[in-house]
Enzyme design. Structure first.
Site, PDB file in Angstrom:
ATOM      1  N   TYR A   1       3.792  -4.096  -6.984  1.00 21.16           N
ATOM      2  CA  TYR A   1       3.060  -3.184  -6.104  1.00 21.16           C
ATOM      3  C   TYR A   1       3.022  -1.782  -6.730  1.00 21.16           C
ATOM      4  CZ  TYR A   1       3.497  -6.747  -2.406  1.00 21.16           C
ATOM      5  OH  TYR A   1       3.447  -7.893  -1.665  1.00 21.16           O
TER       6      TYR A   1
ATOM      7  N   ASP B   1       9.403  -5.092   2.972  1.00 18.74           N
ATOM      8  CA  ASP B   1       8.927  -6.051   1.962  1.00 18.74           C
ATOM      9  C   ASP B   1       8.149  -5.327   0.870  1.00 18.74           C
ATOM     10  OD1 ASP B   1       8.337  -8.930   1.148  1.00 18.74           O
ATOM     11  OD2 ASP B   1       6.326  -8.075   1.241  1.00 18.74           O
TER      12      ASP B   1
ATOM     13  N   ARG C   1       0.828  -1.219   0.000  1.00 13.35           N
ATOM     14  CA  ARG C   1       0.000   0.000   0.000  1.00 13.35           C
ATOM     15  C   ARG C   1       0.859   1.265   0.000  1.00 13.35           C
ATOM     16  NH1 ARG C   1      -5.077  -2.225   2.233  1.00 13.35           N
ATOM     17  NH2 ARG C   1      -4.630  -4.337   2.950  1.00 13.35           N
TER      18      ARG C   1
ATOM     19  N   GLY D   1      -5.620  -7.757   6.255  1.00 11.37           N
ATOM     20  CA  GLY D   1      -5.896  -6.519   5.528  1.00 11.37           C
ATOM     21  C   GLY D   1      -6.734  -5.534   6.337  1.00 11.37           C
TER      22      GLY D   1
HETATM   23  P1  NAP Z   1      -2.358  -5.926   7.210  1.00 13.21           P
HETATM   24  O1  NAP Z   1      -1.406  -5.344   8.213  1.00 13.21           O
HETATM   25  O2  NAP Z   1      -3.079  -7.187   7.525  1.00 13.21           O
HETATM   26  O3  NAP Z   1      -3.446  -4.843   6.808  1.00 13.21           O
HETATM   27  C1  NAP Z   1      -3.130  -3.489   6.704  1.00 13.21           C
HETATM   28  C2  NAP Z   1      -4.423  -2.727   6.530  1.00 13.21           C
HETATM   29  O4  NAP Z   1      -5.136  -2.760   7.775  1.00 13.21           O
HETATM   30  C3  NAP Z   1      -4.212  -1.275   6.177  1.00 13.21           C
HETATM   31  O5  NAP Z   1      -5.170  -0.890   5.190  1.00 13.21           O
HETATM   32  C4  NAP Z   1      -4.489  -0.566   7.489  1.00 13.21           C
HETATM   33  O6  NAP Z   1      -5.006   0.720   7.298  1.00 13.21           O
HETATM   34  C5  NAP Z   1      -5.553  -1.448   8.084  1.00 13.21           C
HETATM   35  N1  NAP Z   1      -5.712  -1.277   9.525  1.00 13.21           N
HETATM   36  C6  NAP Z   1      -6.888  -1.003  10.132  1.00 13.21           C
HETATM   37  N2  NAP Z   1      -6.713  -0.911  11.447  1.00 13.21           N
HETATM   38  C7  NAP Z   1      -5.432  -1.120  11.704  1.00 13.21           C
HETATM   39  C8  NAP Z   1      -4.666  -1.145  12.903  1.00 13.21           C
HETATM   40  N3  NAP Z   1      -5.198  -0.924  14.108  1.00 13.21           N
HETATM   41  N4  NAP Z   1      -3.353  -1.394  12.813  1.00 13.21           N
HETATM   42  C9  NAP Z   1      -2.802  -1.623  11.605  1.00 13.21           C
HETATM   43  N5  NAP Z   1      -3.488  -1.615  10.427  1.00 13.21           N
HETATM   44  C10 NAP Z   1      -4.788  -1.346  10.489  1.00 13.21           C
HETATM   45  O7  NAP Z   1      -1.486  -6.174   5.932  1.00 13.21           O
HETATM   46  P2  NAP Z   1      -1.612  -5.906   4.340  1.00 13.21           P
HETATM   47  O8  NAP Z   1      -1.401  -4.469   4.070  1.00 13.21           O
HETATM   48  O9  NAP Z   1      -2.793  -6.588   3.796  1.00 13.21           O
HETATM   49  O10 NAP Z   1      -0.314  -6.705   3.881  1.00 13.21           O
HETATM   50  C11 NAP Z   1       0.929  -6.436   4.544  1.00 13.21           C
HETATM   51  C12 NAP Z   1       2.065  -6.717   3.616  1.00 13.21           C
HETATM   52  O11 NAP Z   1       2.093  -8.096   3.256  1.00 13.21           O
HETATM   53  C13 NAP Z   1       2.017  -5.990   2.270  1.00 13.21           C
HETATM   54  O12 NAP Z   1       2.411  -4.638   2.373  1.00 13.21           O
HETATM   55  C14 NAP Z   1       2.982  -6.802   1.479  1.00 13.21           C
HETATM   56  O13 NAP Z   1       4.310  -6.455   1.818  1.00 13.21           O
HETATM   57  C15 NAP Z   1       2.679  -8.215   1.984  1.00 13.21           C
HETATM   58  N6  NAP Z   1       1.737  -8.913   1.080  1.00 13.21           N
HETATM   59  C16 NAP Z   1       2.230  -9.931   0.330  1.00 13.21           C
HETATM   60  C17 NAP Z   1       1.403 -10.624  -0.519  1.00 13.21           C
HETATM   61  C18 NAP Z   1       1.981 -11.736  -1.330  1.00 13.21           C
HETATM   62  O14 NAP Z   1       1.308 -12.236  -2.241  1.00 13.21           O
HETATM   63  N7  NAP Z   1       3.192 -12.157  -1.056  1.00 13.21           N
HETATM   64  C19 NAP Z   1       0.050 -10.297  -0.632  1.00 13.21           C
HETATM   65  C20 NAP Z   1      -0.447  -9.254   0.165  1.00 13.21           C
HETATM   66  C21 NAP Z   1       0.408  -8.580   1.028  1.00 13.21           C
HETATM   67  P3  NAP Z   1      -4.091   2.045   7.614  1.00 13.21           P
HETATM   68  O15 NAP Z   1      -3.075   2.114   6.543  1.00 13.21           O
HETATM   69  O16 NAP Z   1      -5.106   3.146   7.541  1.00 13.21           O
HETATM   70  O17 NAP Z   1      -3.523   1.878   8.989  1.00 13.21           O
END
Ligand code: NAP
Length: 298
Positions: free
Chosen positions: A55, A50, A25, A214
């Site tokens: 992305y 990462d 993101r 997410g």
């Molecule tokens: P996540 O940490 O599960 O979700 C993050 C999302 O949660 C953000 O939109 C965040 O919004 C929201 N959120 C809501 N409340 C929150 C809180 N209290 N604390 C933290 N976040 C909160 O992870 P993700 O972004 O889905 O994925 C994390 C990373 O995993 C990616 O950046 C990437 O590096 C990796 N990834 C890899 C793959 C793959 O295929 N290998 C696929 C997907 C992801 P705010 O920004 O507003 O806080």
């Protein structure tokens, strides 16, 4: 009490924080905001960064490569930062094909990532998704060559089945050091499909993506009510919030995962470290597993 720990060893790459900063993101920020997010993550101990070449096609981005470009601009403006981070990126997703791990493609993909990231080396290069039409011997030969060339320091894979990992490692000269499955209290597949078992058997560090599903774990949208209730109950007991309990749950698995968090909010990045203060015992994690799956274990 289950061991959570605030750091993990990535072998030759050194020690990384048990929480990593994910860049899925990380698009559409101005340089000041992007730099603040990186500094905040580093101050919170998240030295594993990462990203992936693909992305930039989501979350307001419009093009392949945009997240790497944004990080590259931050690193160019803050040269000392490069040596403070363990830089992980990925290649092999090629919209709209969708996957290509041929030698010619991956060699060019690494060159392109290095250019966008404005660096001369990738610390951890990961195959983003398994290409059904590349022989593992060809993929292994390409990855070994990238390590031999010094462009890549270590190797990992993402979204690979245990059998796909076996097939690749059979041909690799350089070791895989990480796998990257989706894993959270709301998605336990990696616990049950052999991914985390294989990681423990082979000494691979699991990098858990979307550890808050997410954000769904925090909002409760699309997850079982009983899971939200169980998270709230533990959060009350521990004097913290759902996110910290959910992150602690990921970190408490005996395979020693790193949780890659994706928040782009500096306060949330900083407060994520409160997961390290959480104490979970065996009853707590089994309560969460059963609430997540909506049924008692036999
Ligand atoms: P996540 O940490 O599960 O979700 C993050 C999302 O949660 C953000 O939109 C965040 O919004 C929201 N959120 C809501 N409340 C929150 C809180 N209290 N604390 C933290 N976040 C909160 O992870 P993700 O972004 O889905 O994925 C994390 C990373 O995993 C990616 O950046 C990437 O590096 C990796 N990834 C890899 C793959 C793959 O295929 N290998 C696929 C997907 C992801 P705010 O920004 O507003 O806080």
């Amino acid at each position: 009490m289950l061991k959570i720990g605030s750091t993990r060893s990535l072998g030759e790459l050194g020690t990384v924080g048990a929480l990593a900063f994910g860049h899925w993101r990380f698009v559409g920020h101005d340089l000041q905001t992007a730099t603040l997010l990186m500094e905040t993550a580093l101050d919170a101990g998240m030295n594993l960064i990462d990203t992936a070449d693909v992305y930039g096609l989501d979350w307001g981005g419009t093009a392949f490569g945009q997240a790497e470009e944004q990080l590259g601009e931050v690193l160019a403006a803050n040269p000392a930062m490069r040596d403070r981070i363990i830089l992980a990126t990925k290649g092999g997703i090629t919209p709209p094909v969708p996957y290509d791990s041929s030698a010619a493609y991956l060699q060019q993909a690494v060159e392109d990532s290095l250019r966008r990231l404005q660096t001369d080396r990738v610390d951890l290069y990961q195959i983003h998704r398994h290409d059904l039409y590349s022989h593992p011997a060809e993929v292994a030969g390409t990855l070994d060559g990238l390590v031999d060339s010094g462009k890549v320091r270590a190797l990992g894979v993402s979204n690979h089945t245990p059998a796909q990992v076996e097939a690749l490692t059979e041909h690799l000269r350089h070791p895989l050091i990480t796998v990257q499955p989706e894993y959270s209290v709301a998605n336990l597949v990696a616990q049950r499909d052999g991914t985390l078992d294989q990681a423990m058997r082979k000494g691979l560090v699991p990098l858990a993506w979307s550890p808050l599903r997410g954000g769904a774990v925090v909002t409760g949208e699309g997850i079982r009510t009983e899971l939200s209730v169980a998270l709230d109950s533990l959060a009350d007991r521990e004097g913290t919030d759902r996110a910290s309990i959910a992150l602690a749950f990921v970190l408490a698995h005996p395979s020693g995962p790193v949780a890659i968090i994706g928040s782009q909010n500096p306060e949330r990045l900083s407060s994520a470290t409160s997961a390290f203060e959480v104490t979970l015992d065996r009853q707590d994690v089994y309560t969460l597993v059963q609430a997540s799956e909506g049924q008692a274990l036999p």
